[in-house]
Design a protein around this motif. Structure first.
Motif, PDB file in Angstrom:
ATOM      1  N   UNK A 183       0.839  -1.198   0.000  1.00  0.00           N
ATOM      2  CA  UNK A 183       0.000   0.000   0.000  1.00  0.00           C
ATOM      3  C   UNK A 183       0.876   1.252   0.000  1.00  0.00           C
ATOM      4  N   UNK A 184       1.936   1.230   0.790  1.00  0.00           N
ATOM      5  CA  UNK A 184       2.826   2.399   0.867  1.00  0.00           C
ATOM      6  C   UNK A 184       3.486   2.673  -0.479  1.00  0.00           C
ATOM      7  N   UNK A 185       3.980   1.624  -1.143  1.00  0.00           N
ATOM      8  CA  UNK A 185       4.618   1.813  -2.449  1.00  0.00           C
ATOM      9  C   UNK A 185       3.624   2.374  -3.459  1.00  0.00           C
ATOM     10  N   UNK A 186       2.404   1.853  -3.421  1.00  0.00           N
ATOM     11  CA  UNK A 186       1.364   2.342  -4.330  1.00  0.00           C
ATOM     12  C   UNK A 186       1.107   3.832  -4.093  1.00  0.00           C
ATOM     13  N   UNK A 187       0.945   4.221  -2.832  1.00  0.00           N
ATOM     14  CA  UNK A 187       0.644   5.623  -2.537  1.00  0.00           C
ATOM     15  C   UNK A 187       1.819   6.532  -2.875  1.00  0.00           C
ATOM     16  N   UNK A 188       3.016   6.137  -2.510  1.00  0.00           N
ATOM     17  CA  UNK A 188       4.188   6.973  -2.772  1.00  0.00           C
ATOM     18  C   UNK A 188       4.404   7.185  -4.266  1.00  0.00           C
ATOM     19  N   UNK A 194      -5.468  16.559  19.208  1.00  0.00           N
ATOM     20  CA  UNK A 194      -4.120  17.107  19.062  1.00  0.00           C
ATOM     21  C   UNK A 194      -4.088  18.351  18.175  1.00  0.00           C
ATOM     22  N   UNK A 195      -5.261  18.921  17.896  1.00  0.00           N
ATOM     23  CA  UNK A 195      -5.361  20.163  17.114  1.00  0.00           C
ATOM     24  C   UNK A 195      -4.903  19.985  15.671  1.00  0.00           C
ATOM     25  N   UNK A 196      -4.984  18.761  15.167  1.00  0.00           N
ATOM     26  CA  UNK A 196      -4.706  18.527  13.749  1.00  0.00           C
ATOM     27  C   UNK A 196      -6.022  18.574  12.972  1.00  0.00           C
ATOM     28  N   UNK A 197      -5.919  18.752  11.664  1.00  0.00           N
ATOM     29  CA  UNK A 197      -7.096  18.838  10.796  1.00  0.00           C
ATOM     30  C   UNK A 197      -7.134  17.589   9.920  1.00  0.00           C
ATOM     31  N   UNK A 198      -8.166  16.766  10.089  1.00  0.00           N
ATOM     32  CA  UNK A 198      -8.249  15.554   9.277  1.00  0.00           C
ATOM     33  C   UNK A 198      -8.910  15.862   7.934  1.00  0.00           C
ATOM     34  N   UNK A 199      -8.368  15.286   6.890  1.00  0.00           N
ATOM     35  CA  UNK A 199      -8.868  15.486   5.534  1.00  0.00           C
ATOM     36  C   UNK A 199     -10.121  14.641   5.331  1.00  0.00           C
ATOM     37  N   UNK A 200     -11.124  15.230   4.721  1.00  0.00           N
ATOM     38  CA  UNK A 200     -12.423  14.564   4.576  1.00  0.00           C
ATOM     39  C   UNK A 200     -12.338  13.276   3.752  1.00  0.00           C
ATOM     40  N   UNK A 201     -11.730  13.337   2.572  1.00  0.00           N
ATOM     41  CA  UNK A 201     -11.724  12.183   1.673  1.00  0.00           C
ATOM     42  C   UNK A 201     -10.541  11.267   1.964  1.00  0.00           C
ATOM     43  N   UNK A 202     -10.796   9.971   1.879  1.00  0.00           N
ATOM     44  CA  UNK A 202      -9.767   8.968   2.164  1.00  0.00           C
ATOM     45  C   UNK A 202      -9.576   8.069   0.949  1.00  0.00           C
ATOM     46  N   UNK A 203      -8.552   7.234   1.048  1.00  0.00           N
ATOM     47  CA  UNK A 203      -8.402   6.110   0.118  1.00  0.00           C
ATOM     48  C   UNK A 203      -8.502   4.850   0.957  1.00  0.00           C
ATOM     49  N   UNK A 204      -9.377   3.941   0.573  1.00  0.00           N
ATOM     50  CA  UNK A 204      -9.529   2.706   1.347  1.00  0.00           C
ATOM     51  C   UNK A 204      -9.557   1.502   0.411  1.00  0.00           C
ATOM     52  N   UNK A 205      -8.926   0.427   0.859  1.00  0.00           N
ATOM     53  CA  UNK A 205      -8.847  -0.797   0.081  1.00  0.00           C
ATOM     54  C   UNK A 205      -9.554  -1.918   0.835  1.00  0.00           C
ATOM     55  N   UNK A 206     -10.667  -2.373   0.293  1.00  0.00           N
ATOM     56  CA  UNK A 206     -11.446  -3.450   0.894  1.00  0.00           C
ATOM     57  C   UNK A 206     -10.959  -4.785   0.330  1.00  0.00           C
ATOM     58  N   UNK A 207     -10.717  -5.759   1.209  1.00  0.00           N
ATOM     59  CA  UNK A 207     -10.113  -7.031   0.790  1.00  0.00           C
ATOM     60  C   UNK A 207      -8.848  -6.739  -0.021  1.00  0.00           C
ATOM     61  N   UNK A 233      -8.264   2.639 -11.816  1.00  0.00           N
ATOM     62  CA  UNK A 233      -8.941   3.913 -12.095  1.00  0.00           C
ATOM     63  C   UNK A 233      -9.568   4.521 -10.844  1.00  0.00           C
ATOM     64  N   UNK A 234     -10.319   3.732 -10.102  1.00  0.00           N
ATOM     65  CA  UNK A 234     -10.984   4.254  -8.901  1.00  0.00           C
ATOM     66  C   UNK A 234     -10.003   4.695  -7.823  1.00  0.00           C
ATOM     67  N   UNK A 235      -9.060   3.833  -7.427  1.00  0.00           N
ATOM     68  CA  UNK A 235      -8.085   4.243  -6.412  1.00  0.00           C
ATOM     69  C   UNK A 235      -7.229   5.425  -6.846  1.00  0.00           C
ATOM     70  N   UNK A 236      -6.856   5.479  -8.114  1.00  0.00           N
ATOM     71  CA  UNK A 236      -6.055   6.608  -8.593  1.00  0.00           C
ATOM     72  C   UNK A 236      -6.831   7.917  -8.468  1.00  0.00           C
ATOM     73  N   UNK A 237      -8.115   7.885  -8.794  1.00  0.00           N
ATOM     74  CA  UNK A 237      -8.950   9.084  -8.659  1.00  0.00           C
ATOM     75  C   UNK A 237      -9.091   9.482  -7.197  1.00  0.00           C
ATOM     76  N   UNK A 238      -9.253   8.484  -6.315  1.00  0.00           N
ATOM     77  CA  UNK A 238      -9.366   8.778  -4.884  1.00  0.00           C
ATOM     78  C   UNK A 238      -8.073   9.374  -4.346  1.00  0.00           C
TER      79      UNK A 238
END
Length: 208
Positions: free
Chosen positions: A38-43, A149-162, A177-182
């Protein structure tokens, strides 16, 4: 153009903004973890943006003290000082987390609890993975923690089911296509908040 005009033009042209420094936190330390995929994909998605500069912080590579019994030996103090400096230098964060028992991993909680000012007035985005839930229950718990902790969480996420079934043996998503758009949406929002909060703190220190 005469010299005076050139000097005035240079004085009124804003300098390019420094890249947004994003600490990407890999939250799992279990043996056989799927986290590096997952980390390699996101980076790889973040690498396409010259305005972002990423720093991967892997909890599995850290020998940190526990936040509840803080008596580290000298080597552990060095590790903690190093990771604290990296968190402090970040303008924004992305947490890559699985879901353990409807929540997030204990090493991530420990890393969070060992710090406070390092998180303040910075945006945090989430990339999660897991089974049916895709790690979203872990993300909802993390939103509460980072709000404290006074941080601001971003509304939209990327999630991988199974998640294990979604990537091939080379770590490539089978239907990207879907994960790349997210990921694009997440990075767009993170960049907006990161720049806005960095500029705001430069103009006036945060008083949380």
């Amino acid at each position: 153009m005469d010299l005076t005009t050139a000097e005035n033009s240079a004085a009124t042209t804003p300098a390019p903004a420094a890249p947004l420094k994003v600490a990407v936190i890999l939250a799992s330390n279990r043996e056989g973890r799927f986290a590096p995929v997952i980390a390699d994909w996101f980076l790889a998605r973040a690498a396409g943006r010259s305005a972002l500069e990423t720093d991967l912080i892997d909890v599995a590579a850290l020998d940190l003290p526990t936040a509840l019994s803080y008596s580290p030996d000298p080597r552990t103090r060095e590790v903690l000082a190093e990771v604290s400096a990296r968190l402090a230098a970040a303008d924004a964060f992305v947490v890559i987390t699985p879901e353990y028992n409807h929540s997030y991993p204990a090493p991530l909680k420990n890393l969070i609890d060992l710090h406070r000012a390092e998180w303040q007035a910075k945006p945090v985005a989430f990339v999660s993975y897991g089974g049916v839930s895709g790690g979203l229950r872990a993300v909802e718990h993390l939103r509460q923690v980072f709000a404290e902790l006074h941080a601001v969480s971003i509304r939209d996420t990327v999630s991988f089911h199974h998640a294990g079934a979604l990537f091939d043996d080379e770590g490539r998503h089978r239907d990207p296509a879907g994960p790349d758009a997210a990921a694009k949406t997440l990075l767009d929002q993170l960049f907006w908040w990161g720049r806005a909060l960095r500029d705001a703190k430069a103009a006036h220190p945060y008083g949380g």
